[in-house]
Design a protein around this motif. Structure first.
Motif, PDB file in Angstrom:
ATOM      1  N   GLU B 242       0.858  -1.173   0.000  1.00 10.17           N
ATOM      2  CA  GLU B 242       0.000   0.000   0.000  1.00 10.17           C
ATOM      3  C   GLU B 242       0.896   1.224   0.000  1.00 10.17           C
ATOM      4  O   GLU B 242       1.475   1.574   1.031  1.00 10.17           O
ATOM      5  CB  GLU B 242      -0.871   0.022   1.268  1.00 10.17           C
ATOM      6  CG  GLU B 242      -2.064  -0.907   1.225  1.00 10.17           C
ATOM      7  CD  GLU B 242      -3.072  -0.471   0.179  1.00 10.17           C
ATOM      8  OE1 GLU B 242      -3.473  -1.320  -0.622  1.00 10.17           O
ATOM      9  OE2 GLU B 242      -3.449   0.705   0.171  1.00 10.17           O
ATOM     10  N   LYS B 419      -3.331 -14.755   2.507  1.00  9.60           N
ATOM     11  CA  LYS B 419      -4.135 -13.631   2.008  1.00  9.60           C
ATOM     12  C   LYS B 419      -4.987 -13.055   3.132  1.00  9.60           C
ATOM     13  O   LYS B 419      -5.039 -11.846   3.333  1.00  9.60           O
ATOM     14  CB  LYS B 419      -5.023 -14.109   0.867  1.00  9.60           C
ATOM     15  CG  LYS B 419      -5.877 -13.004   0.294  1.00  9.60           C
ATOM     16  CD  LYS B 419      -6.495 -13.419  -1.026  1.00  9.60           C
ATOM     17  CE  LYS B 419      -7.453 -12.342  -1.505  1.00  9.60           C
ATOM     18  NZ  LYS B 419      -8.111 -12.721  -2.747  1.00  9.60           N
ATOM     19  N   ASN B 420      -5.641 -13.931   3.890  1.00  7.18           N
ATOM     20  CA  ASN B 420      -6.467 -13.440   4.996  1.00  7.18           C
ATOM     21  C   ASN B 420      -5.621 -12.752   6.049  1.00  7.18           C
ATOM     22  O   ASN B 420      -6.008 -11.723   6.596  1.00  7.18           O
ATOM     23  CB  ASN B 420      -7.235 -14.600   5.640  1.00  7.18           C
ATOM     24  CG  ASN B 420      -8.269 -15.165   4.689  1.00  7.18           C
ATOM     25  OD1 ASN B 420      -8.666 -14.509   3.732  1.00  7.18           O
ATOM     26  ND2 ASN B 420      -8.691 -16.385   4.948  1.00  7.18           N
ATOM     27  N   LEU B 423      -4.532  -9.267   4.671  1.00 11.74           N
ATOM     28  CA  LEU B 423      -5.626  -8.298   4.628  1.00 11.74           C
ATOM     29  C   LEU B 423      -6.078  -7.943   6.039  1.00 11.74           C
ATOM     30  O   LEU B 423      -6.408  -6.791   6.326  1.00 11.74           O
ATOM     31  CB  LEU B 423      -6.789  -8.865   3.811  1.00 11.74           C
ATOM     32  CG  LEU B 423      -6.472  -9.012   2.318  1.00 11.74           C
ATOM     33  CD1 LEU B 423      -7.590  -9.738   1.593  1.00 11.74           C
ATOM     34  CD2 LEU B 423      -6.244  -7.645   1.681  1.00 11.74           C
ATOM     35  N   HIS B 424      -6.092  -8.920   6.917  1.00 11.81           N
ATOM     36  CA  HIS B 424      -6.478  -8.673   8.302  1.00 11.81           C
ATOM     37  C   HIS B 424      -5.490  -7.709   8.957  1.00 11.81           C
ATOM     38  O   HIS B 424      -5.885  -6.756   9.643  1.00 11.81           O
ATOM     39  CB  HIS B 424      -6.517 -10.003   9.057  1.00 11.81           C
ATOM     40  CG  HIS B 424      -6.826  -9.857  10.503  1.00 11.81           C
ATOM     41  ND1 HIS B 424      -8.012  -9.346  10.991  1.00 11.81           N
ATOM     42  CD2 HIS B 424      -6.095 -10.150  11.611  1.00 11.81           C
ATOM     43  CE1 HIS B 424      -7.993  -9.333  12.303  1.00 11.81           C
ATOM     44  NE2 HIS B 424      -6.838  -9.815  12.714  1.00 11.81           N
ATOM     45  N   LEU B 426      -3.547  -5.526   7.498  1.00 13.21           N
ATOM     46  CA  LEU B 426      -3.719  -4.202   6.907  1.00 13.21           C
ATOM     47  C   LEU B 426      -4.941  -3.516   7.506  1.00 13.21           C
ATOM     48  O   LEU B 426      -4.927  -2.326   7.817  1.00 13.21           O
ATOM     49  CB  LEU B 426      -3.873  -4.333   5.384  1.00 13.21           C
ATOM     50  CG  LEU B 426      -3.969  -3.019   4.615  1.00 13.21           C
ATOM     51  CD1 LEU B 426      -2.690  -2.219   4.782  1.00 13.21           C
ATOM     52  CD2 LEU B 426      -4.226  -3.269   3.142  1.00 13.21           C
ATOM     53  N   ASP B 427      -5.984  -4.296   7.697  1.00 12.53           N
ATOM     54  CA  ASP B 427      -7.206  -3.763   8.277  1.00 12.53           C
ATOM     55  C   ASP B 427      -6.952  -3.256   9.699  1.00 12.53           C
ATOM     56  O   ASP B 427      -7.398  -2.177  10.074  1.00 12.53           O
ATOM     57  CB  ASP B 427      -8.265  -4.868   8.295  1.00 12.53           C
ATOM     58  CG  ASP B 427      -9.626  -4.322   8.630  1.00 12.53           C
ATOM     59  OD1 ASP B 427     -10.307  -4.913   9.491  1.00 12.53           O
ATOM     60  OD2 ASP B 427      -9.997  -3.297   8.028  1.00 12.53           O
ATOM     61  N   GLU B 428      -6.207  -4.046  10.475  1.00 13.40           N
ATOM     62  CA  GLU B 428      -5.885  -3.644  11.848  1.00 13.40           C
ATOM     63  C   GLU B 428      -5.075  -2.353  11.850  1.00 13.40           C
ATOM     64  O   GLU B 428      -5.268  -1.479  12.693  1.00 13.40           O
ATOM     65  CB  GLU B 428      -5.073  -4.739  12.551  1.00 13.40           C
ATOM     66  CG  GLU B 428      -5.876  -5.965  12.907  1.00 13.40           C
ATOM     67  CD  GLU B 428      -6.955  -5.683  13.922  1.00 13.40           C
ATOM     68  OE1 GLU B 428      -6.687  -4.996  14.923  1.00 13.40           O
ATOM     69  OE2 GLU B 428      -8.087  -6.131  13.697  1.00 13.40           O
ATOM     70  N   ARG B 430      -5.135  -0.014   9.569  1.00 17.68           N
ATOM     71  CA  ARG B 430      -6.024   1.089   9.194  1.00 17.68           C
ATOM     72  C   ARG B 430      -6.910   1.500  10.361  1.00 17.68           C
ATOM     73  O   ARG B 430      -7.128   2.676  10.623  1.00 17.68           O
ATOM     74  CB  ARG B 430      -6.923   0.657   8.028  1.00 17.68           C
ATOM     75  CG  ARG B 430      -6.135   0.476   6.757  1.00 17.68           C
ATOM     76  CD  ARG B 430      -6.453   1.581   5.750  1.00 17.68           C
ATOM     77  NE  ARG B 430      -5.414   1.691   4.749  1.00 17.68           N
ATOM     78  CZ  ARG B 430      -5.350   0.919   3.684  1.00 17.68           C
ATOM     79  NH1 ARG B 430      -6.259  -0.006   3.480  1.00 17.68           N
ATOM     80  NH2 ARG B 430      -4.374   1.099   2.817  1.00 17.68           N
ATOM     81  N   LYS B 431      -7.424   0.484  11.057  1.00 18.40           N
ATOM     82  CA  LYS B 431      -8.298   0.766  12.209  1.00 18.40           C
ATOM     83  C   LYS B 431      -7.511   1.520  13.268  1.00 18.40           C
ATOM     84  O   LYS B 431      -8.012   2.446  13.878  1.00 18.40           O
ATOM     85  CB  LYS B 431      -8.838  -0.541  12.827  1.00 18.40           C
ATOM     86  CG  LYS B 431      -9.883  -1.209  11.985  1.00 18.40           C
ATOM     87  CD  LYS B 431     -10.957  -1.950  12.780  1.00 18.40           C
ATOM     88  CE  LYS B 431     -10.511  -3.148  13.551  1.00 18.40           C
ATOM     89  NZ  LYS B 431     -10.989  -4.416  12.971  1.00 18.40           N
ATOM     90  N   ASN B 434      -6.900   5.108  12.272  1.00 17.09           N
ATOM     91  CA  ASN B 434      -8.143   5.858  12.516  1.00 17.09           C
ATOM     92  C   ASN B 434      -8.182   7.194  11.783  1.00 17.09           C
ATOM     93  O   ASN B 434      -8.463   8.227  12.372  1.00 17.09           O
ATOM     94  CB  ASN B 434      -8.299   6.093  14.029  1.00 17.09           C
ATOM     95  CG  ASN B 434      -9.738   6.406  14.390  1.00 17.09           C
ATOM     96  OD1 ASN B 434     -10.655   6.183  13.607  1.00 17.09           O
ATOM     97  ND2 ASN B 434      -9.936   6.963  15.573  1.00 17.09           N
ATOM     98  N   GLN B 438      -1.430   8.158   5.988  1.00 19.49           N
ATOM     99  CA  GLN B 438      -0.384   7.154   5.902  1.00 19.49           C
ATOM    100  C   GLN B 438       0.906   7.811   5.461  1.00 19.49           C
ATOM    101  O   GLN B 438       0.969   8.388   4.376  1.00 19.49           O
ATOM    102  CB  GLN B 438      -0.810   6.089   4.894  1.00 19.49           C
ATOM    103  CG  GLN B 438       0.160   4.942   4.758  1.00 19.49           C
ATOM    104  CD  GLN B 438      -0.257   3.973   3.665  1.00 19.49           C
ATOM    105  OE1 GLN B 438      -1.431   3.851   3.351  1.00 19.49           O
ATOM    106  NE2 GLN B 438       0.702   3.288   3.085  1.00 19.49           N
TER     107      GLN B 438
END
Lengths: 110, 592
Positions: B242, B419-420, B423-424, B426-428, B430-431, B434, B438
């Motif tokens: 990213e 993959k999971n 993505l997980h 990356l999601d964490e 991003r969360k 907040n 970046q």
């Protein structure tokens, strides 16, 4: 492990069949101690059918040998298989035990 | 007299306010933007002419009455039209204003109409001279001054009767020159402002497109197709990159060196933007080229480092982690040039960074020594490579995501499909961030090893009766993998000795504990691991028995470990998380 006991004159022959490990060595120890307390002091341990020995077994043999010697007797070994022989070598037992290549030879050493 | 001056001033101010509003509205309109871009079409010219023409009429109608004569800003509209739109626009607006004025008649009808037209045309001429560039505030004001002076001159020249024209001029010359130059300065100022704004915007766009180029370079170079090797079932791999707004020069790569060896690499270039992405492209290419020459990871880094140092005028450097996985055996060789050590997530859930090796970032200095390390990856284990965009992701309070959070995520999701997991994670991140921007590229590369390698693993109770079961499993393993019987013998013996020690001395309580025994066969080496949660005990510290002693002297104990030492090729002990871990190794093709 199976222990077959035979008497040849003053010599007690013990044939060991199977594994002499931590668990089974207790049986051997019991056997030797009871024989010793019955006055036996000349021992031949025939290991022709002994497939395995660990330090527990070595300890039992060592104690048996010391006690026999202490009683004025001897404990000798016969027919060590290759792997068992190697273990004895590493443990330095070949220096302190007399090891024979046949039961008869062992018996006649007394 | 004073009252009149005050009234005049007030009217003047009102007129200037109208000028401001008109100028602002006009310059913010769409047609004006096109004109500013020198895109003169029939449509936008018409708009300009109409607007300035109507403004010119307004100038006439809003004239300030000074003792019978009207001071006005009629000429302003056509002048603006000409300055920004050229002679056609100037003339068009001028005609509208001029015709309207002439139709009103009066002493000064002709000179006023004429000077309006001249204003428009002269302004248009200036436009042509400046090749469409706006003349600027000073130039516009000077122009306005001269046009109004000309206007006064024309009035004297053409106004009939002369003496009446003279009176008019005496009255209105000063206020008209004043009002027109003031009005023009306002207009010009607003126009110049707009031009400045447009220039800044254009510069910003240029920078953004440069960044876009950098990002395109970056994204086109890294492998993006997943799964990349659909026919290779030994592992599963996934990667995410990213880029930050200001591209930071991260990269990753993976490729096969030969049928059995997969090369994994990840890196982070110091610096941002196009220079960083170009440096990244060079680095990545050098790595791939060197790796194909079948060298070891540390040699690859060393050679690439020297090459990067050669023509490195920019002084940039790049952190690189590189590893080679033998997909057949699970052996992973790696070397690290100053990069974040990847995480090793075991299938049981343990999360650990890979042990560090010697070496710094590449491109700093030539002849840097790089170290190398080897680990064994088992079925279900995952390697997680990442860049500091992950750990240094910040929230609005500048708190960092950090290794702790990363490890938490890996502990919970480490056994997921790559993959999971990626993505997980990356999601964490991003969360956590907040909404904070970046600041650095985020790169994640996860590889999960799937091959059921030549492994065996068992858990036994801390009871001597388990020896039988251990023995059986060992023999089965030996048969499956055709391990010579003497090695099996030694292995069984060693395991018994270690196990008996654990059972006899490892625990003070009478509770049930589990001992984990695992072994694997890798490239003709047998690796056995015994793990227990008993008290700290390092068998390697046990003293050697004295083999020279006589029968009477010999102590009964101490033989077990001595046997193990001699029967196995290598012994290693470590204590981690309250567990003893003993690793024994034996090579197989040697005799016995």
């Amino acid at each position: 492990m199976q222990i077959t006991e035979n008497k040849r004159g003053a010599v007690t022959v013990l044939e060991l069949d199977g594994r002499l490990d931590t668990v089974t060595s207790a049986d051997l120890n019991k056997k030797i101690m009871s024989l010793l307390s019955n006055g036996e002091k000349y021992f031949v341990l025939d290991l022709a059918r002994l497939t395995y020995v660990s330090s527990a077994g070595l300890r039992v043999l060592l104690m048996g040998a010391k006690k026999s010697a202490g009683a004025g007797g001897r404990m000798v070994l016969a027919n060590l298989r290759d792997m068992v022989q190697e273990v004895f070598d590493i443990a330095g037992f070949t220096n302190i035990f007399s090891i024979y290549t046949s039961q008869d030879e062992a018996i006649s050493s007394f | 007299m004073a009252g009149e001056i005050v009234n005049t001033l007030i009217s003047l101010i009102k007129s200037m306010c109208v000028v401001v509003v008109v100028a602002y509205l006009m310059t913010r309109s769409k047609f004006y933007r096109e004109i500013l871009n020198k895109k003169l079409t029939f449509d936008n010219l018409t708009c300009l002419i109409m607007a300035c023409g109507l403004f010119s009429i307004y100038g006439t109608l809003s004239g300030i009455n000074i003792v019978g004569a009207y001071a006005n800003i009629r000429d302003l509209g056509p002048a603006i039209a000409g300055l920004v739109g050229g002679p056609v626009a100037g003339l068009g607006a001028a005609l509208i204003g001029a015709i309207h004025r002439y139709s009103l008649g009066g002493v000064t009808a002709l000179p006023c109409a004429l000077s309006t037209i001249i204003a428009g045309l002269a302004a248009g001429a200036i436009y042509k001279l400046k090749k469409g560039e706006f003349i600027g505030v000073q130039g516009a004001v000077l122009f306005a001054f001269f046009i109004e002076s000309l206007h006064m001159g024309l009035t004297l020249l053409l106004g009939r009767p002369y003496d009446q024209a003279l009176i008019v001029v005496k009255q209105v010359a000063l206020p008209m020159i004043l009002a027109n130059t003031l009005g023009m300065s306002i207009f010009a100022f607003i126009i110049v402002n707009l031009i400045k704004e447009r220039t800044t915007e254009a510069e910003k766009e240029m920078i953004e497109s440069e960044l876009k180029v950098a990002r395109e370079i970056q994204m086109s170079i890294v492998p993006k197709m997943f799964p990349p090797f659909p026919d290779r079932t030994e592992f599963d791999i996934y990667a995410i990159l990213e880029p930050a707004k200001e591209v930071g020069g991260d990269f990753y790569d993976f490729f096969f060196l030969d049928d059995d060896h997969l090369c994994l690499t990840i890196g982070d270039v110091s610096g941002k933007g196009v220079p960083a992405s170009l440096f990244m492209a060079v680095t990545k290419t050098l790595i791939k080229a060197e790796a194909s020459r079948a060298s070891e990871p540390d040699q690859i880094l060393s050679i690439v480092n020297d090459k990067l140092c050669l023509d490195n005028d920019s002084g940039m450097f790049v952190t690189v982690f590189l590893g080679v996985l033998n997909v057949r055996s699970g052996v992973f060789n790696y070397s690290n040039g100053g990069h974040n050590p990847p995480y090793f997530v075991r299938s049981g859930g343990d999360v650990e960074p890979l042990p560090k090796t010697e070496g710094i970032a590449l491109g700093v200095m030539e002849e840097i020594p790089y170290g190398r390390n080897t680990i064994k990856i088992r079925t279900g284990d995952t390697l997680l490579l990442y860049t500091d965009g992950v750990t240094e992701a910040a929230d609005k309070d500048y708190k960092l995501f950090d290794e702790e959070r990363l490890e938490e995520v890996l502990r919970h999701a480490g056994s997921d499909e790559p993959k999971n997991l990626g993505l997980h994670l990356l999601d964490e991140i991003r969360k956590f961030a907040n909404g904070a921007e970046q600041s650095d590229d985020i790169t994640i590369l996860a590889l999960k090893y799937l091959l059921e390698s030549r492994d065996m693993s068992m858990q036994v109770k801390n009871d001597l009766s388990e020896i039988e079961s251990i023995c059986r499993n060992v023999e089965e393993f030996g048969e499956t993998h055709q391990i010579p019987p003497d090695v099996i013998f030694n292995l069984n013996l060693s395991l018994e000795e270690i196990f008996v020690n654990i059972v006899s001395y490892g625990y003070e309580d009478k509770n049930e504990h589990f001992v984990k025994i695992s072994m694997s066969l890798v490239d003709d080496e047998l690796i056995v691991e015994v793990e227990d949660d008993g008290r700290q005990f390092n068998p390697l510290e046990m003293p050697e028995p004295d083999l020279e002693q006589t029968l009477e002297e010999r102590a009964v104990g101490g033989l077990g470990i001595h046997l193990v030492r001699n029967l196995m090729d290598e012994l290693d002990y470590k204590r981690t998380d309250g567990r003893n871990i003993l690793i024994m190794k034996k090579k197989i093709n040697q005799t016995g």
